[in-house]
Write a protein that holds these residues in place. Structure first.
Motif, PDB file in Angstrom:
ATOM      1  N   PRO A  85       1.006  -1.170  -0.075  1.00 56.55           N
ATOM      2  CA  PRO A  85       0.141  -0.027  -0.086  1.00 56.55           C
ATOM      3  C   PRO A  85       0.735   1.251   0.049  1.00 56.55           C
ATOM      4  CG  PRO A  85      -0.722  -1.604   1.750  1.00 56.55           C
ATOM      5  CD  PRO A  85       0.605  -2.216   1.425  1.00 56.55           C
ATOM      6  N   LEU A  86       2.275   1.236   0.342  1.00 54.98           N
ATOM      7  CA  LEU A  86       2.925   2.391   0.312  1.00 54.98           C
ATOM      8  C   LEU A  86       3.259   2.972  -0.751  1.00 54.98           C
ATOM      9  CD1 LEU A  86       5.952   1.166   2.402  1.00 54.98           C
ATOM     10  CD2 LEU A  86       4.130   2.459   3.322  1.00 54.98           C
ATOM     11  N   PHE A  87       3.105   2.165  -1.875  1.00 53.02           N
ATOM     12  CA  PHE A  87       3.595   2.553  -3.351  1.00 53.02           C
ATOM     13  C   PHE A  87       2.170   2.927  -4.195  1.00 53.02           C
ATOM     14  CE2 PHE A  87       6.769   0.127  -1.427  1.00 53.02           C
ATOM     15  CZ  PHE A  87       7.613   1.282  -0.968  1.00 53.02           C
ATOM     16  N   SER A  88       2.190   3.995  -4.930  1.00 55.12           N
ATOM     17  CA  SER A  88       1.178   4.229  -5.862  1.00 55.12           C
ATOM     18  C   SER A  88       1.770   4.420  -7.068  1.00 55.12           C
ATOM     19  CB  SER A  88       0.206   5.447  -5.327  1.00 55.12           C
ATOM     20  OG  SER A  88       0.955   6.732  -5.681  1.00 55.12           O
ATOM     21  N   PRO A 108      15.956  12.284  12.531  1.00 53.52           N
ATOM     22  CA  PRO A 108      16.004  13.534  12.449  1.00 53.52           C
ATOM     23  C   PRO A 108      17.256  14.298  13.252  1.00 53.52           C
ATOM     24  CG  PRO A 108      13.859  13.031  12.743  1.00 53.52           C
ATOM     25  CD  PRO A 108      14.710  11.751  12.864  1.00 53.52           C
ATOM     26  N   GLY A 109      17.782  13.658  14.217  1.00 54.69           N
ATOM     27  CA  GLY A 109      18.953  14.107  14.987  1.00 54.69           C
ATOM     28  C   GLY A 109      20.278  13.778  14.408  1.00 54.69           C
ATOM     29  N   VAL A 110      20.223  13.168  13.353  1.00 54.09           N
ATOM     30  CA  VAL A 110      21.896  12.546  12.809  1.00 54.09           C
ATOM     31  C   VAL A 110      21.862  13.226  11.382  1.00 54.09           C
ATOM     32  CG1 VAL A 110      21.574  10.607  14.349  1.00 54.09           C
ATOM     33  CG2 VAL A 110      20.885  10.376  11.802  1.00 54.09           C
ATOM     34  N   ARG A 111      23.428  12.828  10.991  1.00 53.30           N
ATOM     35  CA  ARG A 111      23.635  13.365   9.570  1.00 53.30           C
ATOM     36  C   ARG A 111      23.155  11.994   8.701  1.00 53.30           C
ATOM     37  NH1 ARG A 111      29.574  14.151   9.296  1.00 53.30           N
ATOM     38  NH2 ARG A 111      29.391  12.199  10.426  1.00 53.30           N
ATOM     39  N   PHE A 112      22.279  12.391   7.812  1.00 52.22           N
ATOM     40  CA  PHE A 112      21.610  11.241   6.977  1.00 52.22           C
ATOM     41  C   PHE A 112      22.270  11.520   5.681  1.00 52.22           C
ATOM     42  CE2 PHE A 112      18.153   9.596   4.060  1.00 52.22           C
ATOM     43  CZ  PHE A 112      18.072   8.463   4.650  1.00 52.22           C
ATOM     44  N   ILE A 113      22.221  10.262   5.021  1.00 57.10           N
ATOM     45  CA  ILE A 113      22.739  10.407   3.477  1.00 57.10           C
ATOM     46  C   ILE A 113      21.652   9.410   2.720  1.00 57.10           C
ATOM     47  CG2 ILE A 113      24.383   8.313   3.626  1.00 57.10           C
ATOM     48  CD1 ILE A 113      26.303  10.116   1.769  1.00 57.10           C
ATOM     49  N   ASN A 114      21.288  10.293   1.609  1.00 52.78           N
ATOM     50  CA  ASN A 114      20.209   9.820   0.837  1.00 52.78           C
ATOM     51  C   ASN A 114      20.263   9.298  -0.469  1.00 52.78           C
ATOM     52  OD1 ASN A 114      17.370   9.246   0.434  1.00 52.78           O
ATOM     53  ND2 ASN A 114      16.953  11.719   0.546  1.00 52.78           N
ATOM     54  N   THR A 115      19.577   8.206  -0.874  1.00 55.13           N
ATOM     55  CA  THR A 115      19.679   7.835  -2.295  1.00 55.13           C
ATOM     56  C   THR A 115      18.947   8.528  -3.500  1.00 55.13           C
ATOM     57  OG1 THR A 115      18.266   6.087  -1.363  1.00 55.13           O
ATOM     58  CG2 THR A 115      20.860   5.480  -1.286  1.00 55.13           C
ATOM     59  N   ARG A 116      19.137   8.186  -4.646  1.00 51.98           N
ATOM     60  CA  ARG A 116      18.650   8.622  -5.812  1.00 51.98           C
ATOM     61  C   ARG A 116      17.071   8.391  -5.925  1.00 51.98           C
ATOM     62  NH1 ARG A 116      21.542   9.837 -10.863  1.00 51.98           N
ATOM     63  NH2 ARG A 116      19.420   9.008 -11.651  1.00 51.98           N
ATOM     64  N   LYS A 117      16.303   9.610  -6.248  1.00 56.24           N
ATOM     65  CA  LYS A 117      14.857   9.299  -6.219  1.00 56.24           C
ATOM     66  C   LYS A 117      14.334   8.060  -6.997  1.00 56.24           C
ATOM     67  CE  LYS A 117      13.755  14.163  -6.231  1.00 56.24           C
ATOM     68  NZ  LYS A 117      14.875  14.844  -6.524  1.00 56.24           N
ATOM     69  N   ASP A 118      14.944   7.655  -7.859  1.00 58.64           N
ATOM     70  CA  ASP A 118      14.570   6.203  -8.690  1.00 58.64           C
ATOM     71  C   ASP A 118      15.099   5.074  -8.151  1.00 58.64           C
ATOM     72  OD1 ASP A 118      17.275   6.673  -9.166  1.00 58.64           O
ATOM     73  OD2 ASP A 118      17.121   5.895 -11.415  1.00 58.64           O
ATOM     74  N   SER A 119      15.661   5.072  -6.782  1.00 61.39           N
ATOM     75  CA  SER A 119      15.941   3.996  -6.170  1.00 61.39           C
ATOM     76  C   SER A 119      14.943   3.186  -5.246  1.00 61.39           C
ATOM     77  CB  SER A 119      17.317   4.092  -5.426  1.00 61.39           C
ATOM     78  OG  SER A 119      16.866   4.623  -4.170  1.00 61.39           O
ATOM     79  N   SER A 120      14.788   1.950  -5.302  1.00 53.83           N
ATOM     80  CA  SER A 120      13.967   1.432  -4.339  1.00 53.83           C
ATOM     81  C   SER A 120      13.964   1.866  -2.847  1.00 53.83           C
ATOM     82  CB  SER A 120      14.077  -0.170  -4.485  1.00 53.83           C
ATOM     83  OG  SER A 120      13.539  -0.745  -3.324  1.00 53.83           O
ATOM     84  N   SER A 121      15.244   2.032  -2.240  1.00 52.18           N
ATOM     85  CA  SER A 121      15.370   2.526  -1.098  1.00 52.18           C
ATOM     86  C   SER A 121      14.844   3.687  -0.529  1.00 52.18           C
ATOM     87  CB  SER A 121      16.725   2.478  -0.376  1.00 52.18           C
ATOM     88  OG  SER A 121      17.653   3.188  -1.341  1.00 52.18           O
ATOM     89  N   ARG A 122      14.836   4.768  -1.671  1.00 54.48           N
ATOM     90  CA  ARG A 122      14.425   6.007  -1.726  1.00 54.48           C
ATOM     91  C   ARG A 122      12.862   5.877  -1.699  1.00 54.48           C
ATOM     92  NH1 ARG A 122      16.316  11.129  -3.078  1.00 54.48           N
ATOM     93  NH2 ARG A 122      14.875  12.596  -2.889  1.00 54.48           N
ATOM     94  N   GLN A 123      12.219   5.111  -2.459  1.00 48.09           N
ATOM     95  CA  GLN A 123      10.736   5.036  -2.469  1.00 48.09           C
ATOM     96  C   GLN A 123      10.265   4.572  -1.097  1.00 48.09           C
ATOM     97  OE1 GLN A 123       8.816   4.883  -5.500  1.00 48.09           O
ATOM     98  NE2 GLN A 123      10.602   5.907  -6.241  1.00 48.09           N
ATOM     99  N   VAL A 124      11.002   3.452  -0.446  1.00 54.70           N
ATOM    100  CA  VAL A 124      10.752   3.059   0.846  1.00 54.70           C
ATOM    101  C   VAL A 124      10.739   4.280   1.706  1.00 54.70           C
ATOM    102  CG1 VAL A 124      11.205   1.748   2.623  1.00 54.70           C
ATOM    103  CG2 VAL A 124      11.023   0.872   0.477  1.00 54.70           C
ATOM    104  N   PHE A 125      11.795   5.038   1.502  1.00 50.07           N
ATOM    105  CA  PHE A 125      12.269   5.951   2.559  1.00 50.07           C
ATOM    106  C   PHE A 125      11.192   7.106   2.391  1.00 50.07           C
ATOM    107  CE2 PHE A 125      14.700   9.912   4.185  1.00 50.07           C
ATOM    108  CZ  PHE A 125      14.945   9.387   5.561  1.00 50.07           C
ATOM    109  N   ASP A 126      10.859   7.544   1.439  1.00 45.29           N
ATOM    110  CA  ASP A 126       9.779   8.676   1.179  1.00 45.29           C
ATOM    111  C   ASP A 126       8.285   8.351   1.563  1.00 45.29           C
ATOM    112  OD1 ASP A 126      11.761  10.396   0.270  1.00 45.29           O
ATOM    113  OD2 ASP A 126      11.205  10.298  -1.847  1.00 45.29           O
TER     114      ASP A 126
END
Lengths: 639, 639
Positions: B452-455, B493-511
Motif C-alpha cells: 500500500p505504500l507505493f502508488s 532527525p537528530g543525525v547526519r543522513f545520506i540519501n539515495t537517488r529518487k529512482d531507487s527502491s530504498s528512496r521509494q521506501v524512505f519517502d
C-alpha cells in the motif's frame, strides 16, 4: 604395411568431441601486476580501498558547509566563520560539503565573504569517485590490458591470480636435429615444437618442451606418460601420419584412448586427439603448415574453451587475384597475401603445399574454405583473417614478377619509408598477368635489351600489356652462363644444362643465341628442365645438379660461380600509368633514384645503374622503345 | 601565480612537430628466436642454407634418370638398370631427376620394369623448394609472428637482430607513494609510470622507471639529465599542468628546448614535448586518462615513426546509445562500451572525467571526436576502436541499472559460460531508459515490494516501460537503515543522513515512510545529499561523512555496519520480452535458477532466493503484478 586412419571425421565433429571430452583444468598462478598484460583473471579482483579515499577539492578555494551559504547574494553577502583553505587535490575535511573557488570569495580580515550560495558537493571530488572499497574492479575472465594495469596499481593491487595451464610438448622423429645444429642431408631442424611453444605461450600457457624422441614406440610411450603426469595438455609432434614409422596413434591407444585420428582438414589431415590419464593429448602432423593448422584450429580453441583468450582475428573481405581450388569435403586453410590496389583488397593465395613455410611468412592472412566448397573463381569475394596489423595492409606493395636481389635491397630500404614490398617470384608472365588484372601495384620484370635478336614474334612479347603501362628502370644487368668450371656458350652441348622459364629474359637471350648459331634445342642436355630465375640456376649448379645455366653476373658471383657474359637485360618495374600518381609508387621511384640505393647495387656488383629511375612508356602495342631519358613527372622525390 | 601554457597547439601540429624533430635511434638488440614474437626485424634475415638442401623424394618408389624412361608403355616396358630405392623423405641422389611410385614398377630380378615414362622432376621435392640459400626470409621492418618462428627455426636461424629503444620514465609528485604502499589521505599510488612501462614495453621498448621525484625543480632537473643521457626517449609523468607546483616545463626549457606545451586534446591538454641533449622528452599529464591519451596518441606514434609496430586497432561502427558532447576545437578521446543488441552495435560513452580509471577498465573501446565536432546525438553512427578482442563484443551483455553485489556474483559465474556482464550503475531510471531504446540487453532494477505504500503516482513509476517488458526475479533483499550505532528510523532527525537517488527502491521506501509518519523532508539533515545505491551509502557512513542511510542488510553487514530492517525490495532483471529468446539471456536465467548461484547469495546473506528465476510480466502499463510463479518458457537451462 601402410596403416589407415581410424576414420576421417569432419572438423566440426572433431572440435565438438574435443571440447566436450575435457574439463578446464583448475590451474591458477599469481602474477605480478607488471607482468599481467594479456593474462586472464582467475578470481574477481575487488578494490581494497576507495579512490579517492576521502573527499578531495577539485579547485583552489575554501571548503565550506553548504548550509552556511544559503541566501548569499551580491546585495546580501554572507561572511563565513567556519571554513578551511584548500588547494586542488587537498582533502576536504569531513565537516565540509562544498568548495567555493577562491575567485568567488572576498577576504574580510581572517574570514571570507561570499556573494553566492554553494550547492552541496560543488567542486568536491567525492570519496569513491573512481571506485569504492570492495567494488568489483575486474570480473573473472577479464583479459588484462596495459591501461587496466594503471587502474589496478592506483587501487593498490600488486598481484593478479591468473588462469594458468601447463602444456608438455614432445617432438618425435629420428630425422630431427635441435635448433642450433645444422641439419645434414635428409635431416631437419626440430622447429614445430618451438613454434607450438611460442604460439601457445602467447595465449598464456606455460609450455615445457621435452627432448626429441626418436621413432621408437617404447620411448614415445615413456615420454607421453611423463608429459601427461606433469601437464594439463600434452602435444606430441609428428608420427601421426599413415606411414610405417608413425607410431603415435598406436602408442596413445595402448596408454589410454584415441578419440580421433584423421580429420577432413587440409593441411592437417593426420591430426589426432587422445586421452592419457584423463589428460588430452593432441598429435600435431609433421608438415609445418599442417602443424600450424592443428595449433590454430585445435589447440587454440581447446584453450579458448578453457577460458583463455582467443587469438585476435582481423577479418577482411578480399577479391581473389587468382582462382583457388579446394578438395570437396575438406575444410581447407590457405595462406593469402592481401594488398590494397585502389579501393579493392586483393587476395593472392599461396598454394605450394604443406611444407613451404615461406608461404605463411610471406602471407599476411589466411582463408578458410568450408568443406562443401570446391573452389572459387578469380574475382570471387571471400573473408580473409589477417595475421598482421590491418594498418600494414595499406603500407604493403605487391610486386609479383621476376625477383632479382636488386628488388630485395629495394624492399629493405623501402621499409625505412614505412613501406613493405611483398615480392613473389612468378616470372615476367605472372607479373604482367597480375598487372593486367590490376591485382598488383607493380611487376618487376627482366626485359632483354632491345636488339636485333628479339622480334615481336617472341613468346615473351605476347603477354606484355599495351600502352597503358610505364616502365621504371632499376638497373641494367649483365647476363651470361654460370658454371663451376667457366663453361662458355659453345661448350654447352657437352654438359648438363639447367634452363629458365620461357618468359624470362635469360631464356629469351638463350633461345635467340641458339637460333643465331643454328643449334637445335635437343642438343642441349637439360633444355626441358626449367627453373625460376637466376638464383635457382645458381643453386642447382652449386649443388651439382647441373653444370651450367643462364644467370646474372651478380648472382653467379654471390654463389661463387664463374661467369661468361652474353648480353644485358633491363631490370624494370612495370606499372599501370595511373599508378605513377600513387604516393607509395612515387616513394619507390624516389628510392630507385636515390644515390644510397644505387650505391648498394654497385657494391653488390653486376648492376649498371646509370639510367636508374628513368621512366619510359610503350611506343606502340608490341615493341619496346629505346631506352631514353624521359622527364619524370613533377613532384617525385629524388628528382 | 597561475602559469599559462606557452600556447595551445592542435593535435595535428603537435604530432607533425614531434615526428619531424627526432630521428629514429639506431638501436638494435640480439634477441633469441623464442623471445622474438612481436619484435621488429632490424636487419634483413637471409636463409643460411636451402630447405630442403638436397632433392627429396615425395613418394615411396625408385629414383630414376628421366631420360632412361622415355618410350616406356604397357606394350613396350622399359627395364631400368640404373635406379635407387627411395622412401618418402629420402634423399634423391644427384644423378637422378625423377621418382616413380613403387605401385608403378614391377620387380624383375634385381631390376625394375616400368610401363610409363617419368617426367623430369616428378615426385621430387627439389632442393630449395621452401627457401633457397641466401634468399630473403624476413625484410627489415617485419613484425615477427609465432608461425614465422617455426620457419626461422627450420632455416637454422637462432637469433634475430631486433629494433630496440630505451625509454627512461620519471615519476614526479610529492603526493605519490610507490606501488605496494597504501596511500594515506591525499596520497595516490604512483601508477602512471607503471602503465607507461607496460604499454610501451608491449610495443618493444625497454623501459627503466626512475625513483619518484618530489616537486622540486633541482631534483627534477637532475633526474631528467640522467634519464636523457641513458635513453633514447624520456617520459616524465606529471608536473606539466598550469599549477603552482608544476615545474616540468620550466625545467625542460632550462635544460634544453620546449617544443610544445599544451595541446588541444581532451583529456591530455597539459601534454608537453621537449628536447634535452637531442633526446625527446614527453611530459605526461598527471590525470590517469590524460596520461593514457599522451601514451597512446603521442608516445606510440613517435615509436611508430621510428619503425615500431602500431598497437593493433579494431575499428567498429557503432550507434551512440546516448548523446555525446565535445569541446569545439579539441580532439577528444572518450572511452566507450560497445555491445551488440540484435544486429546493432551500440556504444555507450563514459564521460566521467580524466580521473575515473574505471571508465577505461569497463570500456572495451574508445572514440576520437575530431576538433571541429561539437558532439553527436543519440543514435549517431561513429567509429570506435576496440580495446578488447572483437569476438568478445558478442559475448558481452550490457546491464545498466541498479548494481547490487548479487549482480557481481552473477557476472562472476556467467564468465564460466563464456559471457561477460558489463554492469553500469546508473540507477533504475538509467536502466529503464536504456531498455526503452533497446540499447542494452537487460536492466537490473531494485523494485519496492508491491505494498500500500507505493502508488502509480510515485516518480519511480514514470520511467517504467510498459507491457513489452518481462522481469526475471533474482532475489528479495532486505532493506533498512545502516549506521555505526544502530540508528532507527525514528532517530533520523537528530543525525547526519545520506540519501539515495529518487529512482531507487530504498528512496521509494524512505519517502513513503516519511509520508506515513508525517515527517517533513526538511527535518532530515542530508536529505538533499543523494548518492547511487547502498554501497555508496555504506562507504559514506563508514568513512564518517554521514551517520545513517538506507542500505541493504547484506551490504551493511559487509561494511561492518549495524542494520535496522524496514522493508523488502525485489532485485530483478528487466528485459524486453523478445530478449527472452536470446540464447545469452537464456543462459543468464539458467544461472539465476542454478542452486550454485543461490548458494553464493545465501552465503553472503541478506538475500531471499526462494523465487529466484521466476519470470513475470506487467499486468497493465502502470502497476506491478503480484509476484507469482510463472511457468518459464520451454528450453531454458536450469528448469
Amino acid at each position: 604395411m601402410v596403416k589407415r586412419y581410424l576414420s576421417l571425421c569432419s572438423l566440426e565433429q572433431a572440435l565438438s568431441l574435443m571440447k566436450s571430452s575435457f574439463q578446464a583444468p583448475q590451474c591458477t598462478e599469481i602474477v605480478s601486476l607488471t607482468r599481467s598484460t594479456g593474462r586472464v583473471v582467475a578470481a574477481p579482483v575487488y578494490a581494497k580501498y576507495s579512490v579517492p579515499e576521502v573527499n578531495i577539492s577539485a579547485m583552489d578555494g575554501i571548503a565550506v558547509r553548504s548550509r552556511d551559504t544559503v541566501g548569499a547574494t551580491d546585495r546580501e553577502p554572507v561572511t563565513l566563520e567556519v571554513f578551511a583553505r584548500v588547494n586542488t587535490g587537498n582533502i576536504v575535511p569531513p565537516e565540509f560539503d562544498a568548495v567555493i573557488m577562491i575567485e568567488d570569495t572576498w577576504e574580510v580580515g581572517d574570514r571570507f565573504q561570499i556573494r553566492k550560495s554553494a550547492a552541496p558537493w560543488q567542486h568536491v571530488r567525492p570519496a569513491g569517485e573512481d571506485i569504492r572499497e570492495g567494488r568489483l574492479v575486474l570480473p573473472k575472465g577479464h583479459v588484462i590490458r596495459a591501461f587496466d594495469i594503471g587502474a589496478l596499481a592506483t587501487y593498490g593491487i600488486t598481484h593478479i591470480e591468473a588462469r594458468a595451464v601447463n602444456i608438455g610438448i614432445i617432438p618425435t622423429g629420428s630425422e630431427l636435429v635441435p635448433l642450433g645444429v645444422r641439419p645434414g642431408p635428409g635431416q631437419v631442424v626440430e622447429s614445430n615444437t618451438i613454434m607450438a611453444q611460442v604460439f601457445l605461450g602467447a595465449i598464456g600457457a606455460k609450455c615445457t618442451r621435452f627432448p626429441i624422441v626418436s621413432d621408437d614406440p617404447d620411448l614415445i610411450a615413456e615420454s607421453l606418460l611423463a608429459a601427461a603426469k606433469e601437464n594439463d595438455l600434452v602435444i606430441i609432434s609428428a608420427g601421426s601420419s599413415a606411414g610405417t614409422r608413425d607410431f603415435t596413434a598406436d602408442v596413445i591407444s595402448s596408454l589410454g584412448e584415441l578419440l580421433f585420428h584423421g580429420v577432413a582438414v587440409k593441411p592437417g589431415k593426420p591430426v589426432l586427439l587422445g586421452k592419457i590419464q584423463g589428460k588430452p593429448v593432441l598429435g600435431l602432423p609433421g608438415y609445418p603448415l599442417a602443424a600450424q593448422t592443428a595449433l590454430r584450429e585445435f589447440a587454440a580453441p581447446l584453450l579458448e574453451s578453457w577460458g583463455f583468450p582467443p587469438s585476435p582475428k582481423y577479418p577482411v573481405r578480399v577479391r581473389l587475384a587468382q582462382a583457388l581450388t579446394s578438395d570437396l569435403g575438406f575444410d581447407e586453410f590457405v595462406p593469402v597475401f592481401v594488398g590494397r590496389i585502389g579501393t579493392t583488397l586483393w587476395g593472392t593465395p599461396f598454394v605450394r603445399g604443406p611444407v613451404v613455410q615461406m608461404a605463411t611468412v610471406k602471407a599476411n592472412g589466411y582463408t578458410h574454405i568450408p568443406a562443401p566448397v570446391e573452389g572459387y573463381e578469380t574475382g570471387h569475394e571471400l573473408d580473409v583473417l589477417l595475421t598482421t596489423d590491418p594498418g600494414s595492409v595499406d603500407r604493403t606493395l605487391f610486386f609479383p614478377g621476376s625477383i632479382d636481389p636488386a628488388l630485395e635491397e629495394l624492399a629493405a630500404i623501402a621499409h625505412d619509408e614505412g613501406l613493405f614490398i611483398h615480392a613473389s617470384n612468378v616470372g615476367n608472365d605472372g607479373g604482367f598477368f597480375a598487372l593486367r588484372r590490376h591485382a598488383c601495384h607493380a611487376a618487376p620484370v627482366s626485359l632483354p635489351i632491345a636488339s636485333p635478336l628479339f622480334s615481336t614474334g617472341d613468346p615473351f612479347m605476347q603477354h606484355r600489356p599495351s600502352r597503358d603501362l610505364a616502365f621504371v628502370h632499376i638497373a641494367k644487368i649483365e647476363q651470361g652462363i654460370a658454371s663451376r668450371d667457366g663453361i662458355a656458350f659453345d661448350d654447352l652441348p657437352g654438359v648438363r644444362f639447367i634452363n629458365t622459364r620461357k618468359d624470362s629474359s635469360s631464356r629469351q637471350v638463350f633461345d635467340a643465341l641458339l637460333r643465331m648459331r643454328d643449334i637445335p634445342a635437343a642438343r642441349i642436355n637439360g633444355y626441358l628442365q626449367e627453373v625460376y630465375g637466376p638464383q635457382a640456376v645458381a643453386t642447382a649448379i652449386r649443388n651439382g645438379f647441373a653444370d651450367a645455366g643462364m644467370c646474372t653476373s651478380g648472382i653467379a658471383g654471390k654463389y661463387g660461380l664463374r661467369f661468361v657474359p652474353l648480353a644485358y637485360e633491363n631490370y624494370e618495374l612495370a606499372v599501370q600509368q595511373e599508378m605513377l600518381e600513387d604516393p607509395r609508387i612515387c616513394t619507390i621511384i624516389g628510392l630507385i633514384r636515390s644515390p644510397s640505393y644505387q650505391a648498394v647495387l654497385k657494391r653488390i656488383g653486376g648492376y649498371d645503374v646509370s639510367h636508374a629511375g628513368i621512366i619510359r612508356g610503350m611506343a606502340d602495342d608490341s615493341t619496346l622503345t629505346e631506352l631514353s631519358p624521359t622527364a619524370p613527372p613533377a613532384g617525385y622525390p629524388g628528382t
